[in-house]
Design a protein around this motif. Structure first.
Motif, PDB file in Angstrom:
ATOM      1  N   ARG A 171       0.849  -1.178   0.000  1.00 18.25           N
ATOM      2  CA  ARG A 171       0.000   0.000   0.000  1.00 18.25           C
ATOM      3  C   ARG A 171       0.889   1.233   0.000  1.00 18.25           C
ATOM      4  NH1 ARG A 171      -5.317  -1.112   1.996  1.00 18.25           N
ATOM      5  NH2 ARG A 171      -5.606  -3.334   2.306  1.00 18.25           N
ATOM      6  N   ARG A 172       0.638   2.082  -0.959  1.00 17.95           N
ATOM      7  CA  ARG A 172       1.476   3.261  -1.130  1.00 17.95           C
ATOM      8  C   ARG A 172       0.811   4.476  -0.502  1.00 17.95           C
ATOM      9  NH1 ARG A 172       3.214   6.150  -6.863  1.00 17.95           N
ATOM     10  NH2 ARG A 172       3.380   8.248  -6.029  1.00 17.95           N
ATOM     11  N   GLY A 173       1.604   5.257   0.250  1.00 16.72           N
ATOM     12  CA  GLY A 173       1.088   6.485   0.828  1.00 16.72           C
ATOM     13  C   GLY A 173       2.141   7.568   0.768  1.00 16.72           C
ATOM     14  N   ARG A 174       1.718   8.800   0.901  1.00 22.13           N
ATOM     15  CA  ARG A 174       2.670   9.901   0.882  1.00 22.13           C
ATOM     16  C   ARG A 174       3.058  10.331   2.288  1.00 22.13           C
ATOM     17  NH1 ARG A 174       3.647  11.991  -3.978  1.00 22.13           N
ATOM     18  NH2 ARG A 174       2.212  11.565  -5.679  1.00 22.13           N
ATOM     19  N   HIS A 175       2.271   9.928   3.278  1.00 22.29           N
ATOM     20  CA  HIS A 175       2.590  10.389   4.615  1.00 22.29           C
ATOM     21  C   HIS A 175       1.811   9.590   5.658  1.00 22.29           C
ATOM     22  CE1 HIS A 175      -0.903  12.720   3.200  1.00 22.29           C
ATOM     23  NE2 HIS A 175      -1.328  12.579   4.434  1.00 22.29           N
ATOM     24  N   LEU A 176       2.217   9.778   6.897  1.00 20.77           N
ATOM     25  CA  LEU A 176       1.455   9.302   8.035  1.00 20.77           C
ATOM     26  C   LEU A 176       0.921  10.540   8.739  1.00 20.77           C
ATOM     27  CD1 LEU A 176       3.978   6.660   9.349  1.00 20.77           C
ATOM     28  CD2 LEU A 176       1.693   6.131   8.549  1.00 20.77           C
ATOM     29  N   PHE A 184      -1.711   5.684   8.551  1.00 19.30           N
ATOM     30  CA  PHE A 184      -1.174   5.607   7.194  1.00 19.30           C
ATOM     31  C   PHE A 184      -2.236   6.056   6.196  1.00 19.30           C
ATOM     32  CE2 PHE A 184      -0.082   3.385   3.258  1.00 19.30           C
ATOM     33  CZ  PHE A 184       1.271   3.628   3.164  1.00 19.30           C
ATOM     34  N   LYS A 185      -1.889   7.016   5.347  1.00 15.27           N
ATOM     35  CA  LYS A 185      -2.805   7.540   4.340  1.00 15.27           C
ATOM     36  C   LYS A 185      -2.484   6.909   2.990  1.00 15.27           C
ATOM     37  CE  LYS A 185      -4.878  10.338   7.171  1.00 15.27           C
ATOM     38  NZ  LYS A 185      -6.294  10.158   7.527  1.00 15.27           N
ATOM     39  N   MET A 186      -3.305   5.962   2.575  1.00 12.62           N
ATOM     40  CA  MET A 186      -3.032   5.228   1.346  1.00 12.62           C
ATOM     41  C   MET A 186      -3.446   6.031   0.121  1.00 12.62           C
ATOM     42  SD  MET A 186      -4.297   1.426   0.201  1.00 12.62           S
ATOM     43  CE  MET A 186      -5.971   1.975  -0.142  1.00 12.62           C
ATOM     44  N   VAL A 187      -2.619   5.983  -0.913  1.00 12.53           N
ATOM     45  CA  VAL A 187      -2.932   6.595  -2.195  1.00 12.53           C
ATOM     46  C   VAL A 187      -3.438   5.535  -3.160  1.00 12.53           C
ATOM     47  CG1 VAL A 187      -2.003   7.874  -4.159  1.00 12.53           C
ATOM     48  CG2 VAL A 187      -1.250   8.424  -1.833  1.00 12.53           C
ATOM     49  N   ARG A 188      -2.696   4.422  -3.274  1.00 12.15           N
ATOM     50  CA  ARG A 188      -3.126   3.319  -4.114  1.00 12.15           C
ATOM     51  C   ARG A 188      -2.314   2.082  -3.748  1.00 12.15           C
ATOM     52  NH1 ARG A 188       0.392   2.514  -8.504  1.00 12.15           N
ATOM     53  NH2 ARG A 188       1.932   4.168  -8.823  1.00 12.15           N
ATOM     54  N   ILE A 189      -2.641   0.958  -4.360  1.00 14.38           N
ATOM     55  CA  ILE A 189      -1.942  -0.300  -4.104  1.00 14.38           C
ATOM     56  C   ILE A 189      -1.009  -0.605  -5.266  1.00 14.38           C
ATOM     57  CG2 ILE A 189      -2.245  -2.800  -3.830  1.00 14.38           C
ATOM     58  CD1 ILE A 189      -4.852  -2.258  -2.416  1.00 14.38           C
ATOM     59  N   TRP A 190       0.221  -0.950  -4.950  1.00 10.81           N
ATOM     60  CA  TRP A 190       1.179  -1.354  -5.982  1.00 10.81           C
ATOM     61  C   TRP A 190       0.940  -2.813  -6.372  1.00 10.81           C
ATOM     62  CZ3 TRP A 190       6.937   0.378  -4.986  1.00 10.81           C
ATOM     63  CH2 TRP A 190       7.043   1.752  -5.244  1.00 10.81           C
ATOM     64  N   ASN A 191       1.043  -3.073  -7.645  1.00 15.52           N
ATOM     65  CA  ASN A 191       1.007  -4.466  -8.107  1.00 15.52           C
ATOM     66  C   ASN A 191       1.654  -4.527  -9.490  1.00 15.52           C
ATOM     67  OD1 ASN A 191      -1.039  -3.509  -9.872  1.00 15.52           O
ATOM     68  ND2 ASN A 191      -2.587  -3.951  -8.325  1.00 15.52           N
ATOM     69  N   GLY A 192       1.536  -5.682 -10.170  1.00 11.93           N
ATOM     70  CA  GLY A 192       2.070  -5.786 -11.522  1.00 11.93           C
ATOM     71  C   GLY A 192       3.569  -5.558 -11.575  1.00 11.93           C
ATOM     72  N   LEU A 239      10.787  -4.161  -5.059  1.00 12.58           N
ATOM     73  CA  LEU A 239      10.231  -2.828  -4.862  1.00 12.58           C
ATOM     74  C   LEU A 239      11.225  -1.824  -5.424  1.00 12.58           C
ATOM     75  CD1 LEU A 239       8.931  -3.092  -1.190  1.00 12.58           C
ATOM     76  CD2 LEU A 239       7.699  -3.537  -3.310  1.00 12.58           C
ATOM     77  N   ASN A 240      10.808  -1.066  -6.406  1.00  9.21           N
ATOM     78  CA  ASN A 240      11.710  -0.144  -7.090  1.00  9.21           C
ATOM     79  C   ASN A 240      11.403   1.291  -6.698  1.00  9.21           C
ATOM     80  OD1 ASN A 240      13.225  -2.031  -8.799  1.00  9.21           O
ATOM     81  ND2 ASN A 240      11.214  -2.444  -9.693  1.00  9.21           N
ATOM     82  N   PHE A 241      12.349   1.933  -6.010  1.00  7.16           N
ATOM     83  CA  PHE A 241      12.215   3.329  -5.614  1.00  7.16           C
ATOM     84  C   PHE A 241      13.115   4.182  -6.484  1.00  7.16           C
ATOM     85  CE2 PHE A 241      10.960   0.922  -1.957  1.00  7.16           C
ATOM     86  CZ  PHE A 241       9.961   1.665  -1.355  1.00  7.16           C
ATOM     87  N   ARG A 242      12.634   5.365  -6.828  1.00  9.43           N
ATOM     88  CA  ARG A 242      13.451   6.283  -7.609  1.00  9.43           C
ATOM     89  C   ARG A 242      13.531   7.609  -6.864  1.00  9.43           C
ATOM     90  NH1 ARG A 242      10.891   2.826 -11.114  1.00  9.43           N
ATOM     91  NH2 ARG A 242      12.247   1.806 -12.642  1.00  9.43           N
ATOM     92  N   GLU A 245      11.133  10.043  -6.516  1.00  9.24           N
ATOM     93  CA  GLU A 245       9.901  10.574  -5.935  1.00  9.24           C
ATOM     94  C   GLU A 245       9.705  10.004  -4.533  1.00  9.24           C
ATOM     95  OE1 GLU A 245       5.040  10.479  -6.660  1.00  9.24           O
ATOM     96  OE2 GLU A 245       6.409   9.354  -7.962  1.00  9.24           O
ATOM     97  N   PRO A 246       9.437  10.847  -3.532  1.00 10.18           N
ATOM     98  CA  PRO A 246       9.211  10.336  -2.182  1.00 10.18           C
ATOM     99  C   PRO A 246       7.982   9.431  -2.125  1.00 10.18           C
ATOM    100  CG  PRO A 246       9.576  12.710  -2.151  1.00 10.18           C
ATOM    101  CD  PRO A 246       9.399  12.316  -3.582  1.00 10.18           C
ATOM    102  N   VAL A 247       8.180   8.186  -1.712  1.00  9.24           N
ATOM    103  CA  VAL A 247       7.111   7.197  -1.617  1.00  9.24           C
ATOM    104  C   VAL A 247       7.259   6.444  -0.308  1.00  9.24           C
ATOM    105  CG1 VAL A 247       6.148   5.085  -2.600  1.00  9.24           C
ATOM    106  CG2 VAL A 247       6.868   6.912  -4.115  1.00  9.24           C
ATOM    107  N   VAL A 248       6.157   6.258   0.388  1.00 12.59           N
ATOM    108  CA  VAL A 248       6.145   5.467   1.615  1.00 12.59           C
ATOM    109  C   VAL A 248       5.244   4.264   1.383  1.00 12.59           C
ATOM    110  CG1 VAL A 248       5.603   5.429   4.073  1.00 12.59           C
ATOM    111  CG2 VAL A 248       6.494   7.519   3.026  1.00 12.59           C
ATOM    112  N   LEU A 249       5.761   3.051   1.617  1.00 12.18           N
ATOM    113  CA  LEU A 249       4.991   1.832   1.426  1.00 12.18           C
ATOM    114  C   LEU A 249       4.768   1.119   2.749  1.00 12.18           C
ATOM    115  CD1 LEU A 249       6.662   0.207  -1.725  1.00 12.18           C
ATOM    116  CD2 LEU A 249       4.668   1.712  -1.641  1.00 12.18           C
ATOM    117  N   ARG A 250       3.601   0.527   2.876  1.00 11.46           N
ATOM    118  CA  ARG A 250       3.344  -0.406   3.971  1.00 11.46           C
ATOM    119  C   ARG A 250       3.269  -1.791   3.346  1.00 11.46           C
ATOM    120  NH1 ARG A 250      -1.863   0.653   7.409  1.00 11.46           N
ATOM    121  NH2 ARG A 250      -2.878  -0.318   5.620  1.00 11.46           N
ATOM    122  N   VAL A 251       4.202  -2.653   3.744  1.00 11.11           N
ATOM    123  CA  VAL A 251       4.357  -3.958   3.123  1.00 11.11           C
ATOM    124  C   VAL A 251       4.060  -5.064   4.130  1.00 11.11           C
ATOM    125  CG1 VAL A 251       5.944  -5.494   1.910  1.00 11.11           C
ATOM    126  CG2 VAL A 251       6.111  -3.009   1.580  1.00 11.11           C
TER     127      VAL A 251
END
Length: 278
Positions: free
Chosen positions: A237-242, A247-255, A262-265, A267-273
């Motif tokens: 579950r991807r979120g930008r902040h707590l 945890f404030k979810m934006v969307r779910i990562w898949n595919g 998990l590929n981070f570049r 852009e600031p991204v916070v994941l709950r795994v």
């Protein structure tokens, strides 16, 4: 040397105690490092709170809350060694970092060592400094700022691990007991990690529950794997902040976002795994 350190520390301690009697703010002593000049020569002896006289300062100046290293070194390994020397049970870790040359603070590494304070300085007088050169510094604060209180709590509870990329080391491991997180840099699909041309990768992982983790950073990372069995991630579950610990979810990562780790570049991204085994 010991007599000199005791005398100076006693004087500074009395001044600190007098000041606290009027206005009880936390106080620290800034410690310029002792270094051999030229390399290989005996390091000059100083009375300031260098790593070899920390115990003297702790006894002679109890009014000081922190003895903080003022780190003017460029090598990441040397930086981490200094932090290790000042990371004591009787001394909360806090650091100054001369980032105008490195152009990337080791904030994430400092957090991983339990630091409660971190200050990059000299950013405002670098000749030829550009926004792009200092982007990693801004990224760290943009990432950590919204979750600072949660990071502090998790760090205090011993649930946080963090690491920054070191030149020549393409992979590092964060140990959570039953789980281990392998952090790799410069990963291209189907190839072994080869590191970044400039060591700018960093990762922060915190254990929220037995099999649940908060994961963030700027890198390309592999998922944690367990000692027995292979880790099977529930779509992160991807979120930008707590916010207020929630945890404030934006969307779910898949595919493709998770099939090859998990590929981070940039852009600031916070994941709950959440993890399970099969």
């Amino acid at each position: 040397m010991n007599f000199h350190a005791w005398s100076v520390a006693t004087y500074v301690g009395k001044v600190a105690a007098a000041g606290k009697a009027v206005y009880p703010l936390p106080l620290y002593a800034n410690a310029a490092l002792r270094r051999a000049i030229p390399p290989g020569a005996p390091a000059p002896m100083k009375a300031r709170p260098t790593d070899n006289v920390l115990s003297i300062w702790k006894v002679a100046a109890p009014a000081l809350d922190i003895l903080a290293p003022d780190i003017y070194v460029e090598d990441s390994a040397e930086y981490l060694k200094v932090m290790e020397l000042y990371h004591r049970d009787d001394n909360a870790l806090s650091s100054g970092d001369r980032s105008q040359r490195r152009r990337r603070p080791l904030l994430v590494s400092a957090l991983g060592m339990g630091a409660i304070g971190f200050s990059p300085f000299g950013l405002d007088y670098v000749e030829g400094g550009t926004e792009e050169q200092f982007a990693p510094i801004a990224q760290d604060y943009k990432l950590i700022g919204p979750i600072a209180r949660q990071i502090a709590r998790l760090n205090f509870e011993g649930k946080l691990r963090a690491v920054a990329e070191e030149k020549g080391k393409a992979s590092q491991t964060l140990d959570f007991g039953a789980w281990k997180a392998e952090v790799s840099y410069g990963v291209v699909r189907f190839h072994e990690p080869r590191g970044n041309a400039s060591p700018i990768g960093r990762a922060l992982v915190a254990q929220l529950g037995e099999n649940q983790f908060l994961v963030t950073g700027f890198l390309r990372s592999r998922l944690p794997s367990q000692r027995r069995g292979q880790a099977a991630p529930v779509p992160p579950r991807r979120g930008r902040h707590l916010r207020n610990g929630v945890f404030k979810m934006v969307r779910i990562w898949n595919g493709d976002e998770t099939d090859w780790n998990l590929n981070f570049r940039s852009e600031p991204v916070v994941l709950r795994v959440s993890l399970a085994t099969f």
